[in-house]
Design a protein around this motif. Structure first.
Motif, PDB file in Angstrom:
ATOM      1  N   GLU A 290      -5.197  -8.673   6.175  1.00  0.00           N
ATOM      2  CA  GLU A 290      -4.922  -9.993   6.081  1.00  0.00           C
ATOM      3  C   GLU A 290      -5.059 -10.677   4.668  1.00  0.00           C
ATOM      4  O   GLU A 290      -4.208 -11.602   4.197  1.00  0.00           O
ATOM      5  CB  GLU A 290      -5.567 -10.627   7.227  1.00  0.00           C
ATOM      6  N   ASP A 291      -5.842 -10.250   3.718  1.00  0.00           N
ATOM      7  CA  ASP A 291      -5.795 -10.805   2.421  1.00  0.00           C
ATOM      8  C   ASP A 291      -5.173 -10.079   1.502  1.00  0.00           C
ATOM      9  O   ASP A 291      -5.236 -10.510   0.360  1.00  0.00           O
ATOM     10  CB  ASP A 291      -7.378 -10.694   2.004  1.00  0.00           C
ATOM     11  N   GLY A 292      -3.997  -9.025   1.989  1.00  0.00           N
ATOM     12  CA  GLY A 292      -3.203  -8.394   1.082  1.00  0.00           C
ATOM     13  C   GLY A 292      -3.722  -7.151   0.407  1.00  0.00           C
ATOM     14  O   GLY A 292      -3.117  -6.520  -0.560  1.00  0.00           O
ATOM     15  N   SER A 293      -5.142  -6.745   0.900  1.00  0.00           N
ATOM     16  CA  SER A 293      -5.709  -5.577   0.388  1.00  0.00           C
ATOM     17  C   SER A 293      -5.223  -4.412   1.034  1.00  0.00           C
ATOM     18  O   SER A 293      -4.752  -4.546   2.230  1.00  0.00           O
ATOM     19  CB  SER A 293      -7.265  -5.561   0.373  1.00  0.00           C
ATOM     20  N   ALA A 294      -5.803  -3.162   1.011  1.00  0.00           N
ATOM     21  CA  ALA A 294      -5.383  -1.892   1.685  1.00  0.00           C
ATOM     22  C   ALA A 294      -5.921  -1.951   2.904  1.00  0.00           C
ATOM     23  O   ALA A 294      -6.928  -2.192   3.426  1.00  0.00           O
ATOM     24  CB  ALA A 294      -5.862  -0.687   0.804  1.00  0.00           C
ATOM     25  N   ALA A 295      -5.148  -1.258   3.786  1.00  0.00           N
ATOM     26  CA  ALA A 295      -5.537  -0.933   5.110  1.00  0.00           C
ATOM     27  C   ALA A 295      -5.272   0.301   5.586  1.00  0.00           C
ATOM     28  O   ALA A 295      -5.333   1.427   4.702  1.00  0.00           O
ATOM     29  CB  ALA A 295      -4.801  -2.110   6.275  1.00  0.00           C
ATOM     30  N   ILE A 296      -4.868   0.963   6.798  1.00  0.00           N
ATOM     31  CA  ILE A 296      -4.862   2.262   7.326  1.00  0.00           C
ATOM     32  C   ILE A 296      -3.648   3.122   6.372  1.00  0.00           C
ATOM     33  O   ILE A 296      -3.967   3.996   6.046  1.00  0.00           O
ATOM     34  CB  ILE A 296      -4.136   2.240   8.581  1.00  0.00           C
ATOM     35  N   LEU A 297      -2.531   2.381   5.855  1.00  0.00           N
ATOM     36  CA  LEU A 297      -1.493   2.922   5.046  1.00  0.00           C
ATOM     37  C   LEU A 297      -2.286   3.329   3.872  1.00  0.00           C
ATOM     38  O   LEU A 297      -1.686   4.449   3.181  1.00  0.00           O
ATOM     39  CB  LEU A 297      -0.690   2.177   4.552  1.00  0.00           C
ATOM     40  N   GLY A 298      -3.171   2.841   3.209  1.00  0.00           N
ATOM     41  CA  GLY A 298      -3.879   3.359   2.163  1.00  0.00           C
ATOM     42  C   GLY A 298      -4.728   4.707   2.220  1.00  0.00           C
ATOM     43  O   GLY A 298      -5.062   5.319   1.128  1.00  0.00           O
ATOM     44  N   THR A 299      -4.947   5.228   3.534  1.00  0.00           N
ATOM     45  CA  THR A 299      -5.291   6.394   3.448  1.00  0.00           C
ATOM     46  C   THR A 299      -4.284   7.641   3.910  1.00  0.00           C
ATOM     47  O   THR A 299      -4.615   8.724   4.024  1.00  0.00           O
ATOM     48  CB  THR A 299      -6.199   6.511   5.004  1.00  0.00           C
ATOM     49  N   TYR A 300      -3.067   7.380   3.612  1.00  0.00           N
ATOM     50  CA  TYR A 300      -1.904   7.979   3.886  1.00  0.00           C
ATOM     51  C   TYR A 300      -1.387   8.930   2.565  1.00  0.00           C
ATOM     52  O   TYR A 300      -0.616   9.884   2.626  1.00  0.00           O
ATOM     53  CB  TYR A 300      -0.387   7.317   4.347  1.00  0.00           C
TER      54      TYR A 300
END
Length: 400
Positions: A290-300
């Motif tokens: 929500e704050d614009g930082s990495a989420a699940i896609l950051g592990t791809y």
């Protein structure tokens, strides 16, 4: 007991203002996002991106395909009646092989003391050639008590029932994707093939899992994306009613709007994509926290910024979401893939025919579950394996 209708009506009347307030607040947010959408459509992709604060790393969506005044790219086809549409669909799919996979499972049950389950993947292939018939089959995998116990030790889980259910869902997911990769690898004319997957390539649901579980899910998707690119077989993930908010997030950043969980991308584009076959421009999925930082896609890994999406008016409901690897767009195949998919939609009367056929092959119903338990009981008696079935289940079987 029946629902006490009089009490329900009384409660509804007493709490009417709650509904009115919610509706009023949602209407205000909706108008703000509609205005932002109208303004964004008048900008070029480059102009739109310049409005985003520099500290935002993950934008929700990054525009890749240019547009003309609105986020609508028409298919440009209409037909006087259904038979003409079916002829067009047949023409688009002639010589194009469509492949689809779906899965199902039988979870461990309290009717048997020994934890055992089944996962299966059903597949459907249609070459769309007069001299080559369609084919379909099932890959089944039995999940044994020993496998469940070993997995519990590996994942360090101490709640056997909840773990078994989660593990079998993972095994089903992995089997579906492994089957799809196997079918992709056997295509002799890859760029005349369309591979269909029912579900999302962006596994937001897995963000609530610990790292080990996330890795298992993400690896399956990344391996499938890699296979698609290596074999040059276009892959489309089809989501009939998506609750994604990637475009909503983009507009929130570009126009400094308040965050909302009530508006989805498909709601936003419903009036824009007004005619059957209309689609949105192609965006790169840039979904973060929500704050614009990495989420699940950051592990791809290398695929973190290589999954794109667009929305398509496929039926009278909200636009459907299509997720595709970006290589399909850069290779100039997107418009062909969309036309093939529209042919599938006409054949399936609003849902891709190949996916519908794969679902019918794969689905396990209540009768299949009963047959599985009965077969398991008969096998155990033949080989001398002790399986304890509940007295209730045994009693039911004796009366049938």
């Amino acid at each position: 007991m029946v629902l006490p209708a009089a009490q329900l009506v009384s409660q509804l009347n007493a709490k009417k203002n709650d509904f009115l307030q919610y509706d009023s607040e949602l209407s205000q947010v909706w108008r703000a996002y509609q205005q932002a959408l109208n303004h964004a459509q008048a900008l070029s992709p480059a102009q739109l991106l310049t409005t985003i604060p520099q500290e935002i790393e993950w934008l929700g969506a990054r525009p890749l395909e240019p547009w003309q005044q609105e986020w609508r790219i028409p298919l440009g086809m209409s037909w006087p009646h259904r038979e003409v549409a079916r002829s067009w669909a047949k023409e688009q799919l002639q010589g194009i092989t469509t492949i689809a996979v779906d899965g199902s499972q039988i979870l461990p049950t309290e009717e048997i003391s020994t934890p055992v389950g089944v996962v299966q993947a059903g597949w459907f292939i249609n070459p769309h050639c007069p001299d080559q018939p369609y084919s379909k089959d099932i890959h089944l995998e039995l999940i044994t008590p020993a496998e469940l116990w070993q997995a519990r030790q590996h994942y360090n889980q101490d709640q056997p029932h909840r773990f078994s259910e989660r593990f079998i869902h993972l095994k089903r997911f992995q089997l579906e994707l492994a089957t799809l990769r196997q079918l992709i690898a056997t295509r002799s004319l890859p760029r005349q093939t369309l591979a269909l997957f029912d579900g999302s390539l962006v596994l937001t649901f897995a963000e609530s899992y610990d790292h080990q579980w996330q890795q298992q899910y993400v690896q399956g998707i990344c391996d499938t994306l890699q296979q698609s690119e290596q074999q040059q077989v276009p892959l489309v993930a089809y989501i009939d009613y998506s609750q994604a908010r990637d475009l909503v997030t983009l507009l929130r950043y570009t126009h400094h709007l308040r965050k909302t969980n009530q508006i989805f991308d498909c709601h936003l584009l419903n009036d824009v994509l007004s005619q059957w076959g209309d689609r949105s421009p192609f965006f790169v999925c840039d979904r973060g926290d929500e704050d614009g930082s990495a989420a699940i896609l950051g592990t791809y890994g290398t695929w973190s910024h290589q999954i794109g999406f667009c929305y398509l008016k496929a039926h009278q409901g909200y636009p459907v979401r299509l997720e595709l690897p970006v290589w399909i767009y850069t290779a100039g195949l997107l418009n062909s893939v969309i036309r093939w998919l529209c042919g599938e939609l006409i054949s399936g009367q609003g849902y891709p025919y190949a996916l519908e056929a794969a679902d019918q092959v794969a689905v396990l119903q209540r009768s299949d579950r009963r047959a599985f338990l009965k077969q398991l009981q008969q096998w155990a008696e033949q080989v001398g394996v002790e399986l304890r079935f509940s007295r209730k289940w045994v009693s039911k079987q004796s009366r049938r």
